[in-house]
Design a protein around this motif. Structure first.
Motif, PDB file in Angstrom:
ATOM      1  N   LEU A   1       8.879  -1.159  -2.120  1.00  0.00           N
ATOM      2  CA  LEU A   1       8.127  -1.874  -1.061  1.00  0.00           C
ATOM      3  C   LEU A   1       8.903  -3.303  -0.734  1.00  0.00           C
ATOM      4  CD1 LEU A   1       5.346  -2.987   0.097  1.00  0.00           C
ATOM      5  CD2 LEU A   1       4.768  -3.616  -2.239  1.00  0.00           C
TER       6      LEU A   1
ATOM      7  N   TYR B   1       7.847   1.486   2.001  1.00  0.00           N
ATOM      8  CA  TYR B   1       6.897   0.967   2.790  1.00  0.00           C
ATOM      9  C   TYR B   1       7.233  -0.589   2.991  1.00  0.00           C
ATOM     10  CZ  TYR B   1       2.211  -0.391   4.504  1.00  0.00           C
ATOM     11  OH  TYR B   1       1.310  -0.700   5.300  1.00  0.00           O
TER      12      TYR B   1
ATOM     13  N   LEU C   1       0.395 -10.082   0.798  1.00  0.00           N
ATOM     14  CA  LEU C   1       1.180  -9.462  -0.099  1.00  0.00           C
ATOM     15  C   LEU C   1       1.522 -10.301  -1.298  1.00  0.00           C
ATOM     16  CD1 LEU C   1       2.510  -6.872  -0.725  1.00  0.00           C
ATOM     17  CD2 LEU C   1       4.620  -8.038   0.042  1.00  0.00           C
TER      18      LEU C   1
ATOM     19  N   VAL D   1       0.688  -1.894  -2.771  1.00  0.00           N
ATOM     20  CA  VAL D   1       0.444  -2.762  -3.667  1.00  0.00           C
ATOM     21  C   VAL D   1       0.352  -2.004  -5.101  1.00  0.00           C
ATOM     22  CG1 VAL D   1      -0.833  -4.545  -4.408  1.00  0.00           C
ATOM     23  CG2 VAL D   1      -0.163  -4.715  -2.209  1.00  0.00           C
TER      24      VAL D   1
ATOM     25  N   GLU E   1      -1.353  -0.625   2.978  1.00  0.00           N
ATOM     26  CA  GLU E   1      -1.075  -1.540   2.233  1.00  0.00           C
ATOM     27  C   GLU E   1      -1.542  -1.572   0.935  1.00  0.00           C
ATOM     28  OE1 GLU E   1       0.776  -4.164   3.261  1.00  0.00           O
ATOM     29  OE2 GLU E   1       0.839  -3.978   5.795  1.00  0.00           O
TER      30      GLU E   1
ATOM     31  N   SER F   1       5.491  -4.155   4.138  1.00  0.00           N
ATOM     32  CA  SER F   1       4.251  -4.541   4.220  1.00  0.00           C
ATOM     33  C   SER F   1       4.327  -5.506   5.626  1.00  0.00           C
ATOM     34  CB  SER F   1       3.916  -5.451   2.945  1.00  0.00           C
ATOM     35  OG  SER F   1       2.756  -6.080   3.047  1.00  0.00           O
ATOM     36  N   THR F   2       3.086  -5.509   6.042  1.00  0.00           N
ATOM     37  CA  THR F   2       2.774  -6.556   7.235  1.00  0.00           C
ATOM     38  C   THR F   2       2.373  -7.812   6.712  1.00  0.00           C
ATOM     39  OG1 THR F   2       0.666  -5.562   7.560  1.00  0.00           O
ATOM     40  CG2 THR F   2       2.148  -4.615   8.754  1.00  0.00           C
TER      41      THR F   2
ATOM     42  N   GLY G   1       8.432  -6.618   1.284  1.00  0.00           N
ATOM     43  CA  GLY G   1       7.523  -7.490   1.651  1.00  0.00           C
ATOM     44  C   GLY G   1       7.760  -8.942   1.579  1.00  0.00           C
TER      45      GLY G   1
END
Ligand code: AMP
Length: 421
Positions: free
Chosen positions: A374, A395, A403, A203, A199, A397-398, A376
Motif C-alpha cells: 500500500l 494499492y 490515510l 487499510v 480504501e 491510496s487516494t 499512500g
C-alpha cells in the motif's frame, strides 16, 4: 452491513458524497481528474441500476457563498462526459431549487450539487468571526453554526432514499455530508461506494489482517509530522525503514555528523525514545548507511557519496546512497506486507530521484512475489506516478490525510458513520 454491490438502486435517489476536489488551472480547467475517475464505478453502478445519483462534493476552501472560483460548475461538463449522461447542476446545494431538482430526477438521470463548503454548515465551523472576537463570541458563533448544521444535514438527506459515501479523502472529517448525514438513513440504506470499500480494505490489510513480515517505509522531510504514525506502527510492524529527511534527526541523535542536512534539533530525544520503543517491541529499525550529499539544496549542486554519519559541514544529504539502496531492498523484498509513505530523498530533483526509485522498484518486486503493498500519502503517490509504477503495487491510496490518520490508528468519522467503528 449494506454494500453497493448488493444494493438495487432502481428507482432510487442516492445522495453520493464524492471527493471531486480536483486541481484547476487559472482558466478553471481540470489539470488532474484522477479523483473524478476514481468515483466513476460507483456512479455508473447507480445509473445502470436505474437509480439517480445526487452528486455532492467540496472544492477548495471557499470562505463565502457563492464563490465563483470554487464553483463545481467548472467540472460539470467533464463529469457529464466521463459518466456519459448529461448531468444537471443545482447552483445552490441546499435551497428549495435544489430540492425541486432532486425530486424531479428521473431514473438514470444525475444531478451535481454546487460546492457543499459554500455553506459553513458543511464543516460546522463559524465564518466571518472578527480576528479580535472574544472567547464568548467564538463559543456563541460555534453553537449557532452547529444548530444550523442540523437543518443543513436534514435538508441534504431529504433529497434521497439512500446515502453512499465514496469520499475517502474526507473520511477523517466529521462534516455534514461525510459523516453526520449517515444518521438520517437506516443501516440498509447507507453504504460505502466502491472506492471507499477499496480504501477501507487496503487499510484493513496493512493494519489488521497482516501477513508477515510487515515492513513500513517512512520517508519525507520531518519526523515531527509523522510521530503518531511511527508510534502506532511500532506496535505493528516487523521492520521500520526510516528514509528521507527524517533520517538525519535519528542519525544526529545517535551522535552522527549530519552537516547541513535537514534536522529537527528539538526532536533528538524523541528520536531516541522511538528507537528505544522499537527495541522493546522487537521492531527492526533500518536506517540509511550512506547518502548522496549535495553542497546546496539544488538539483545542480555538487554531489558526493559519504557514510550517513560523516556528512561534512556545508553539505547535506538529499538522497540515500547505493549501499543503503541495497540494504533497504533486501528488507523490502523479503516482506509480505508493505506500507510506503514518503520519498527516500528529494525526488523532485532529477539528480536525487535514484533512491526513491530504487525503493519503488523493490516494492514492485516484493509485490510480484506476493506481498500486499500500500502506497499512500501525498509525495509517495506523486513518486510512484512519476516512476510509472502505480499499477505495479497492490494499492495506491487516494486519501492523503485520511490515510495517515487511519495509520495513526484513529477511527475515521466517515467510515465509522457507516460501519459503526
Ligand atoms: P513529507 O511531506 O513529510 O512526506 O515530505 C516530503 C518531502 O520531503 C518531499 O518534498 C521531499 O523533497 C522531502 N525530502 C525527502 N528527503 C529529503 C532530504 N533528505 N532533505 C530534504 N528534504 C527531503
Amino acid at each position: 452491513m449494506q454494500t453497493i454491490e448488493k444494493f438495487d438502486f432502481s428507482g432510487k435517489k442516492a445522495f453520493v458524497r464524492v471527493d471531486f476536489n480536483v486541481p484547476l488551472d487559472e482558466n478553471f480547467r481540470i489539470t488532474d481528474d484522477t479523483r473524478i475517475r476514481a468515483a466513476l464505478p460507483t456512479l455508473k453502478k447507480i445509473l445502470s441500476d436505474g437509480g439517480s445519483p445526487i452528486i455532492a462534493s467540496h472544492l477548495g476552501r471557499p470562505k463565502k457563498n457563492p464563490d465563483a472560483k470554487f464553483s463545481l460548475k467548472h467540472i460539470l461538463s467533464h463529469v457529464s462526459e466521463l459518466l456519459g449522461v448529461d448531468v444537471k447542476f443545482a447552483p445552490d446545494c441546499a435551497n428549495e431549487d435544489a430540492a425541486t431538482m432532486a425530486a424531479g430526477l428521473k431514473s438514470g438521470e444525475a444531478l451535481l450539487l454546487e460546492n457543499l463548503r459554500f455553506y459553513a454548515e458543511e464543516e460546522g465551523k463559524p465564518r466571518d468571526l472578527a480576528d479580535d472576537a472574544s472567547d464568548d463570541e467564538k463559543t456563541t458563533a460555534k453553537k449557532a453554526v452547529k444548530e444550523r448544521q442540523k437543518e443543513f444535514v436534514k435538508k441534504l438527506a431529504s433529497y434521497a432514499d439512500c446515502y453512499v459515501n465514496d469520499a475517502f479523502g474526507t473520511a477523517h472529517r466529521a462534516h455534514a455530508s461525510t459523516a453526520l448525514i449517515a444518521d438520517c438513513f437506516d443501516a440498509d440504506n447507507k453504504m460505502f461506494g466502491y472506492l471507499m470499500e477499496k480504501e477501507v480494505d487496503a487499510v484493513q490489510k496493512v493494519m489488521s489482517d497482516i501477513n508477515r513480515p510487515f515492513t513500513a517505509i517512512m520517508g519525507g522531510s520531518k519526523v515531527s509530522s509523522k510521530i503518531e504514525i511511527i508510534e502506532n506502527l511500532l506496535t505493528k510492524v516487523d521492520n521500520l525503514i526510516i528514509a528521507g529527511g527524517m533520517t538525519y534527526t535519528f542519525i544526529k541523535a545517535l551522535g552522527g555528523k549530519t552537516g547541513n542536512s535537514i534536522c529537527e534539533d528539538d526532536k533528538l530525544d524523541l528520536a531516541l525514545e522511538l528507537l528505544d520503543k522499537a527495541k522493546k517491541n522487537g521492531v527492526h529499525i533500518v536506517l540509511a548507511v550512506d547518502v548522496k550529499m549535495a553542497d546546496s539544496f539544488s538539483n545542480d549542486a555538487k554531489t558526493g557519496f559519504v557514510k550517513v554519519d560523516e556528512i561534512p559541514d556545508g553539505w547535506e544529504g538529499l538522497d540515500i546512497g547505493p549501499e543503503t539502496e541495497k540494504v533497504f531492498a533486501e528488507v523490502i523484498k523479503l516482506s509480505k506486507t508493505i506500507l510506503w509513505n514518503g520519498p527516500a530523498g528529494v525526488f523532485e530533483f532529477e539528480n536525487f530521484t535514484h533512491g526513491t526509485r530504487s525503493v519503488g522498484e523493490a516494492v514492485v518486486d516484493a509485490t510480484k512475489d506476493g506481498a500486499f503493498s500500500l502506497v499512500g500519502g501525498g509525495d509517495s503517490v506523486a513518486a510512484v506516478n512519476k516512476f510509472g509504477i502505480a499499477d505495479k503495487v497492490s494499492y495506491v491510496s487516494t486519501g492523503g490525510g485520511a490515510l495517515l490518520e487511519a495509520i495513526e490508528g484513529r477511527s475515521l468519522p466517515g467510515i465509522a458513520a457507516i460501519r459503526g467503528y
